[in-house]
Design a protein around this motif. Structure first.
Motif, PDB file in Angstrom:
ATOM      1  N   GLY A  75       9.581  25.712  10.989  1.00 56.56           N
ATOM      2  CA  GLY A  75      10.395  26.424  10.012  1.00 56.56           C
ATOM      3  C   GLY A  75      11.028  25.509   8.988  1.00 56.56           C
ATOM      4  O   GLY A  75      11.694  25.972   8.059  1.00 56.56           O
ATOM      5  N   LYS A  76      10.815  24.185   9.140  1.00 62.69           N
ATOM      6  CA  LYS A  76      11.407  23.245   8.181  1.00 62.69           C
ATOM      7  C   LYS A  76      10.305  22.568   7.373  1.00 62.69           C
ATOM      8  O   LYS A  76       9.216  22.331   7.907  1.00 62.69           O
ATOM      9  CB  LYS A  76      12.192  22.162   8.942  1.00 62.69           C
ATOM     10  N   PRO A  77      10.602  22.264   6.107  1.00 64.31           N
ATOM     11  CA  PRO A  77       9.573  21.557   5.326  1.00 64.31           C
ATOM     12  C   PRO A  77       9.265  20.191   5.941  1.00 64.31           C
ATOM     13  O   PRO A  77      10.170  19.527   6.473  1.00 64.31           O
ATOM     14  CB  PRO A  77      10.213  21.383   3.944  1.00 64.31           C
ATOM     15  N   VAL A  78       8.014  19.810   5.874  1.00 61.37           N
ATOM     16  CA  VAL A  78       7.576  18.540   6.454  1.00 61.37           C
ATOM     17  C   VAL A  78       6.900  17.717   5.358  1.00 61.37           C
ATOM     18  O   VAL A  78       6.124  18.260   4.575  1.00 61.37           O
ATOM     19  CB  VAL A  78       6.540  18.800   7.577  1.00 61.37           C
ATOM     20  N   SER A  79       7.192  16.417   5.308  1.00 61.93           N
ATOM     21  CA  SER A  79       6.463  15.539   4.384  1.00 61.93           C
ATOM     22  C   SER A  79       5.140  15.136   5.008  1.00 61.93           C
ATOM     23  O   SER A  79       5.103  14.694   6.160  1.00 61.93           O
ATOM     24  CB  SER A  79       7.262  14.263   4.105  1.00 61.93           C
ATOM     25  N   LEU A  80       4.085  15.335   4.275  1.00 63.84           N
ATOM     26  CA  LEU A  80       2.766  14.887   4.743  1.00 63.84           C
ATOM     27  C   LEU A  80       2.221  13.874   3.745  1.00 63.84           C
ATOM     28  O   LEU A  80       2.492  13.961   2.548  1.00 63.84           O
ATOM     29  CB  LEU A  80       1.809  16.075   4.872  1.00 63.84           C
ATOM     30  N   PHE A  81       1.449  12.935   4.270  1.00 61.84           N
ATOM     31  CA  PHE A  81       0.879  11.880   3.420  1.00 61.84           C
ATOM     32  C   PHE A  81      -0.639  11.988   3.387  1.00 61.84           C
ATOM     33  O   PHE A  81      -1.265  12.268   4.412  1.00 61.84           O
ATOM     34  CB  PHE A  81       1.258  10.502   3.962  1.00 61.84           C
ATOM     35  N   ILE A 140       0.863  -1.184   0.000  1.00 64.34           N
ATOM     36  CA  ILE A 140       0.000   0.000   0.000  1.00 64.34           C
ATOM     37  C   ILE A 140       0.896   1.229   0.000  1.00 64.34           C
ATOM     38  O   ILE A 140       1.812   1.333   0.813  1.00 64.34           O
ATOM     39  CB  ILE A 140      -0.942   0.039   1.219  1.00 64.34           C
ATOM     40  N   ASP A 141       0.623   2.122  -0.932  1.00 66.69           N
ATOM     41  CA  ASP A 141       1.423   3.342  -1.011  1.00 66.69           C
ATOM     42  C   ASP A 141       0.545   4.565  -0.897  1.00 66.69           C
ATOM     43  O   ASP A 141      -0.493   4.650  -1.542  1.00 66.69           O
ATOM     44  CB  ASP A 141       2.194   3.392  -2.334  1.00 66.69           C
ATOM     45  N   GLY A 142       1.008   5.525  -0.076  1.00 66.22           N
ATOM     46  CA  GLY A 142       0.272   6.778   0.046  1.00 66.22           C
ATOM     47  C   GLY A 142       0.889   7.840  -0.858  1.00 66.22           C
ATOM     48  O   GLY A 142       2.071   7.765  -1.194  1.00 66.22           O
ATOM     49  N   PHE A 143       0.077   8.804  -1.272  1.00 71.59           N
ATOM     50  CA  PHE A 143       0.614   9.979  -1.961  1.00 71.59           C
ATOM     51  C   PHE A 143       1.260  10.859  -0.900  1.00 71.59           C
ATOM     52  O   PHE A 143       0.775  10.940   0.221  1.00 71.59           O
ATOM     53  CB  PHE A 143      -0.516  10.790  -2.605  1.00 71.59           C
ATOM     54  N   SER A 144       2.331  11.553  -1.261  1.00 70.31           N
ATOM     55  CA  SER A 144       2.909  12.476  -0.271  1.00 70.31           C
ATOM     56  C   SER A 144       3.109  13.847  -0.891  1.00 70.31           C
ATOM     57  O   SER A 144       3.159  14.002  -2.115  1.00 70.31           O
ATOM     58  CB  SER A 144       4.235  11.926   0.251  1.00 70.31           C
ATOM     59  N   THR A 145       3.191  14.824  -0.013  1.00 71.19           N
ATOM     60  CA  THR A 145       3.398  16.195  -0.464  1.00 71.19           C
ATOM     61  C   THR A 145       4.252  16.915   0.582  1.00 71.19           C
ATOM     62  O   THR A 145       4.491  16.395   1.673  1.00 71.19           O
ATOM     63  CB  THR A 145       2.043  16.903  -0.667  1.00 71.19           C
ATOM     64  N   GLU A 146       4.767  18.104   0.226  1.00 66.43           N
ATOM     65  CA  GLU A 146       5.614  18.885   1.137  1.00 66.43           C
ATOM     66  C   GLU A 146       4.804  20.011   1.743  1.00 66.43           C
ATOM     67  O   GLU A 146       4.143  20.768   1.019  1.00 66.43           O
ATOM     68  CB  GLU A 146       6.773  19.515   0.352  1.00 66.43           C
ATOM     69  N   PHE A 147       4.881  20.154   3.062  1.00 68.38           N
ATOM     70  CA  PHE A 147       4.260  21.286   3.743  1.00 68.38           C
ATOM     71  C   PHE A 147       5.370  22.276   4.064  1.00 68.38           C
ATOM     72  O   PHE A 147       6.292  21.959   4.819  1.00 68.38           O
ATOM     73  CB  PHE A 147       3.562  20.789   5.017  1.00 68.38           C
ATOM     74  N   LEU A 148       5.318  23.461   3.434  1.00 63.50           N
ATOM     75  CA  LEU A 148       6.440  24.405   3.524  1.00 63.50           C
ATOM     76  C   LEU A 148       6.261  25.439   4.630  1.00 63.50           C
ATOM     77  O   LEU A 148       7.131  26.276   4.838  1.00 63.50           O
ATOM     78  CB  LEU A 148       6.610  25.131   2.184  1.00 63.50           C
ATOM     79  N   TYR A 149       5.139  25.423   5.315  1.00 61.67           N
ATOM     80  CA  TYR A 149       4.849  26.478   6.291  1.00 61.67           C
ATOM     81  C   TYR A 149       4.702  25.938   7.712  1.00 61.67           C
ATOM     82  O   TYR A 149       3.974  26.492   8.528  1.00 61.67           O
ATOM     83  CB  TYR A 149       3.574  27.234   5.869  1.00 61.67           C
ATOM     84  N   ALA A 150       5.390  24.821   8.020  1.00 62.20           N
ATOM     85  CA  ALA A 150       5.291  24.232   9.360  1.00 62.20           C
ATOM     86  C   ALA A 150       5.858  25.197  10.388  1.00 62.20           C
ATOM     87  O   ALA A 150       6.780  25.975  10.090  1.00 62.20           O
ATOM     88  CB  ALA A 150       6.053  22.911   9.394  1.00 62.20           C
ATOM     89  N   ASN A 151       5.335  25.145  11.631  1.00 66.90           N
ATOM     90  CA  ASN A 151       5.805  26.075  12.659  1.00 66.90           C
ATOM     91  C   ASN A 151       7.212  25.748  13.159  1.00 66.90           C
ATOM     92  O   ASN A 151       7.770  26.449  13.990  1.00 66.90           O
ATOM     93  CB  ASN A 151       4.792  26.182  13.812  1.00 66.90           C
TER      94      ASN A 151
END
Lengths: 189, 326
Positions: free
Chosen positions: B66-72, B53-64
C-alpha cells in the motif's frame, strides 16, 4: 554568456578556456565500466590558433564564449586598421593587424572574408579559399616550358610570394589557394 | 548526415541482421556448453552502490504494501543472477537490457544490451578461456589472445607500477600522456590510474586479438575475491579489443559479511563525494548468507561486440534508436 555542461559538448561549440575563446573540435566520452566519467576534448584556441587536448570531469560546466562568424567585404587599410563592410547593412568594422595576421597578404579589395567576432570585436580574418592577384615581379621564364616542372617565385601586388610555373609572367593575374598558398591557374584579364 | 529525421533508425538493415545473427551465435554457444538461459527482473528494489555507477529509478505506486516503492532499472543482472546461483541454478547466462544513468558517447548509450554469465566451479582463469573461445567464435579472430596483469600492463606500457609507484610519478606520467585536467591532485588514485589506462594503455593493447587484463588493484575489486596470494590485487579481469573495453569478470566474492562491508564502504565514498547513498540489495545479501557456490562470472557488452563485428565507429550504428531518438 551561458554555461555549458560537458553533456552539451560537441564539435563547433565555443567555450572559454584560460581567458581565451576556443572552438571544440572533438569530444570523446571516457567512462571505464566501474570508474569515473570524463570528457576528452580537442580544442582550438581562436586567438593563438593553438590546438590542444583537455580533460574534463563529466558533468562539469564551462563558460561559453560569445563568438560568431560574419561575412564581410574587405575595403581598405589605413595603415593601422583593416576596414570591412557588411554588403547588406553597409555597417563597417575595423580589424587590427593581430586579427588579420598572416592573411594580410591575401586581402583583395571587395573580396568577402569571414571575420570571427568575440564579444563583437574581430579576432580572426579568414580570406576566401581562392583569390586573384596580379604579379608585380618575377624572372622572365624560359620559352617553351609549359609543364611548369621547376617553377619560380613571383611577387604579387599584396607582397605575397608564390611559386608559379616558368611560363607565367609579370603583369599577369593568377589564382591562388589561400589555404596552401599555392598557385592554381592563370586568370584571363 | 545520413539519417536526417529523428524518427528514423540509426542502423542499416545489414546491422540489424548482423545483431540477430550474433544473438543466435551466442545462444548456440551456450546451448552447446549446457549453460541455461535465464531471465531476471529489469526493475529491482536494490541497486548498485558503486560511486561511479548510477541506476535510473522510478516509483511503483501499486505495491501490495500500500506504500509507494522506489524501484531501480538494473545496471546489470548480477545480483538477481547470483540469487539464482544460490538457489542451485547451475551454470546460467542472460541476454538483456541494462541501464546506466550517464552520458552518451561513441561507445556509450545509457540503455544497452548485456550478456552476463556465471560458471559454478570455475575460477577467473577458466572463465577467461571461455570468454576467449566465444570471442574467437563470433569475431573470427585467428590470432591468440594476450594475457597481462594490470600491474604489468602499466610497467610495460607506461613504466610505472600501479601498486607501488608514488603519487608524484603518477602525476608526472599523466602529464606525459597529455592528460591536462584541472585539479589533477584531487582525483582519487583509482581515477588517476583509470585515466592513465584509457589514454596510455588501451590504445596499445588488444590491437589484433583480444587482450585480457587481470588482477586489478584491490581498491577496484568491485565484487571480486581478493587474491589469496597477493592481497594488493583482486581476482577481477577485463577484456580489451581494438580500443574498447568489452567485458568485465570476477572470481566472485561469496562472503556475505565482506560483501556488506564493501557496500557500506561504497556508500561512505558516495557521501564523501556529495552523492546520495544507495539502498543495499538485502535479497542479494540473504542469498549469499545461504551460500553462493564458488563461481566466476562475466558481463559483456553486446552492442560493442556488434560494433567490432560489423566495423562500426559509433554505437549509434548498431542501436536502432539511441537515447537521443528514444
Amino acid at each position: 554568456m551561458a554555461n555549458y555542461s560537458t553533456n552539451e559538448f560537441k564539435g563547433g561549440l565555443k567555450i572559454m578556456l584560460d581567458g581565451e575563446p576556443c572552438n571544440i573540435l572533438e569530444n570523446e566520452y571516457v567512462k571505464p565500466g566501474k570508474g569515473q566519467a570524463f570528457n576528452r576534448v580537442k580544442i582550438r584556441k581562436l586567438i593563438s590558433g593553438k590546438v590542444l587536448e583537455k580533460t574534463f570531469r563529466s558533468g562539469e560546466s564551462v563558460e561559453g564564449a560569445d563568438v560568431m562568424d560574419t561575412e564581410l567585404a574587405y575595403l581598405y587599410t589605413d595603415g593601422e586598421f583593416y576596414h570591412f563592410m557588411n554588403n547588406d547593412t553597409f555597417e563597417q568594422i575595423a580589424a587590427d593587424e593581430k586579427a588579420v595576421g598572416e592573411n594580410i597578404k591575401w586581402l583583395v579589395e571587395n573580396d568577402v572574408c569571414t571575420i570571427t567576432l568575440w564579444n563583437g570585436a574581430p579576432i580572426t580574418v579568414t580570406p576566401p579559399n581562392f583569390v586573384e592577384l596580379e604579379i608585380t615581379e618575377t624572372d622572365p621564364g624560359l620559352k617553351g616550358d609549359t609543364a611548369g616542372t621547376g617553377g619560380k617565385p613571383a611577387t604579387l601586388t599584396t607582397g605575397a610570394v608564390v611559386r608559379v610555373p616558368l611560363f607565367v609572367q609579370t603583369g599577369e593575374v593568377i589564382r591562388v589557394d589561400t589555404r596552401s598558398g599555392e598557385y592554381v591557374s592563370r586568370v584571363q584579364k | 548526415m545520413k539519417h536526417e529525421q529523428s524518427w528514423q533508425p540509426t542502423t542499416t538493415h545489414k546491422t540489424r541482421v548482423a545483431r540477430a545473427e550474433l544473438l543466435r551465435q551466442i545462444r548456440a554457444f551456450f546451448h552447446s556448453l549446457d549453460v541455461l538461459e535465464v531471465e531476471t527482473p529489469v526493475l529491482s528494489g536494490g541497486t548498485v552502490t558503486d560511486e561511479h555507477i548510477d541506476g535510473f529509478s522510478t516509483e511503483f505506486l501499486y505495491a501490495n504494501t500500500g506504500k509507494p516503492v522506489s524501484l531501480f532499472l538494473q545496471t546489470s543482472p548480477e545480483y538477481a543472477m547470483k540469487r539464482l546461483l544460490c538457489a542451485q541454478s547451475g551454470a546460467i547466462y542472460q541476454i538483456g537490457k541494462a541501464f546506466r544513468h550517464e552520458g552518451e558517447g561513441r561507445w556509450h548509450n545509457p540503455e544497452f544490451t548485456m550478456l552476463e554469465w556465471y560458471r559454478p566451479g570455475f575460477d577467473h582463469f577458466m572463465l577467461m578461456k571461455e570468454v576467449d573461445a566465444l570471442l574467437h567464435e563470433v569475431l573470427g579472430a585467428t590470432t591468440d589472445s594476450e594475457m597481462i596483469t594490470y600491474q604489468n600492463a602499466f610497467i610495460t606500457h607506461l613504466g610505472i607500477d600501479p601498486l607501488t609507484s608514488p603519487t608524484s610519478s603518477i602525476h608526472q606520467k599523466m602529464l606525459e600522456c597529455g592528460i591536462d585536467i584541472d585539479g589533477m591532485e584531487s582525483l582519487s588514485r583509482d581515477s588517476q590510474l583509470q585515466l592513465l589506462f584509457s589514454y596510455g594503455i588501451e590504445p596499445k593493447i588488444g590491437l589484433k586479438a583480444p587482450c585480457f587484463v587481470y588482477n586489478f588493484p584491490a581498491s577496484q575489486a568491485a565484487l571480486a575475491k581478493i587474491s589469496p596470494s597477493d592481497s594488493r590485487v583482486a581476482e577481477r579481469f577485463e577484456v580489451y579489443f581494438k580500443g574498447v573495453e568489452l567485458a568485465n569478470g570476477f572470481n566472485e566474492l561469496s562472503e556475505p559479511a565482506e560483501q556488506r562491508e564493501r557496500f557500506n564502504q561504497d556508500n561512505k565514498k558516495r557521501v564523501l563525494s556529495g552523492l546520495p547513498e544507495k539502498p543495499i540489495d538485502e535479497h542479494f545479501l540473504q542469498a549469499l548468507e545461504s551460500g553462493l557456490p564458488n563461481c566466476a562470472g562475466v558481463a559483456l557488452g553486446i552492442d560493442r561486440l556488434l560494433m567490432l563485428q560489423v566495423g562500426a565507429s559509433h554505437i549509434q550504428e548498431v542501436i536502432n534508436f539511441p537515447v537521443s531518438r528514444a
